[in-house]
Design an enzyme around this catalytic site. Sequence first.
Site, PDB file in Angstrom:
ATOM      1  CB  ILE A   8      -1.241  -1.319  22.402  1.00  0.00           C
ATOM      2  CG1 ILE A   8      -1.903  -0.111  23.089  1.00  0.00           C
ATOM      3  CG2 ILE A   8      -2.123  -2.556  22.428  1.00  0.00           C
ATOM      4  CD1 ILE A   8      -3.294   0.193  22.664  1.00  0.00           C
ATOM      5  CE  LYS A  65       2.461   6.450  13.346  1.00  0.00           C
ATOM      6  NZ  LYS A  65       1.312   5.783  12.691  1.00  0.00           N
ATOM      7  CB  VAL A  98      -0.991   0.020   1.183  1.00  0.00           C
ATOM      8  CG1 VAL A  98      -2.021  -1.076   1.022  1.00  0.00           C
ATOM      9  CG2 VAL A  98      -0.270  -0.090   2.523  1.00  0.00           C
ATOM     10  CE1 TYR A 156       5.880   5.051  13.926  1.00  0.00           C
ATOM     11  CE2 TYR A 156       5.914   6.086  16.091  1.00  0.00           C
ATOM     12  CZ  TYR A 156       5.314   5.245  15.178  1.00  0.00           C
ATOM     13  OH  TYR A 156       4.153   4.592  15.503  1.00  0.00           O
TER      14      TYR A 156
END
Length: 245
Positions: free
Chosen positions: A185, A156, A60, A152
Amino acid sequence: MTVALVTGASRGLGAHIARRLAADGFAVAVNYAASRDGAERVVGEIRAAGGVAEAFGADVTDEAGVASLAEEVRSRLGPVEVLVCNATGPQPEAPVEDLVWQDHLDQLVFFVKSPTLLVQAFLPDMRAAGGGRVVQIGSDVFERSLPGMSAYTAAKGAQWGLTRTWAKELGRHGITVNLVAPGWIPVERHGELSSADLAGYLSEVPLGRIGEPGDVAGAVAYLVSGDAAFVTGQRITVNGGHNMD
């Protein structure tokens, strides 16, 4: 049945999101880049629970890959009205003195280029349907500003900027655009974690527990539901209150 595409859904957060949306009644296109077995496993779990899903392999971050993905999903499931941009890549740490421009480009490919290609590919479907949902998966790292994670973090931040701008652009078409920003997480790629690994982090989380993939899937499920029809340009942070900016 409304079709939802979840990118990077062969494992981790994407797999949990795919399973949750299927349980909520969506026909789910489970995208994968490399792990076909993982994607087929997710599809099998969804079908075993009575849901509808198909696996779709595609890069993608690639123009031709996204175009082929859009054509194949429409052919096998139908037009896409819900798009969850979850796919990610490696997130190496590098202090600023070692950072090179390619480090930034590598992150921007996943969090700026890929969402742009995907929204462009499925915008005709959403317009034709009179509305749609776009949910990006961000990160609370943008606020936490962790040392060594500048490439990163910058990407973001750019992803959040896209979310807000697209929300204003696409609202007139009945399309909402929002972002879910998870905290740390743990999923498969984190491997085994010891109590020592968790202790420092948990000491800063007001709710006193580590996040679970289902927490993120629940936030996504809300944003693509009818209950969130008047919610757009928003960022939902899912981190137990670790930061509250």
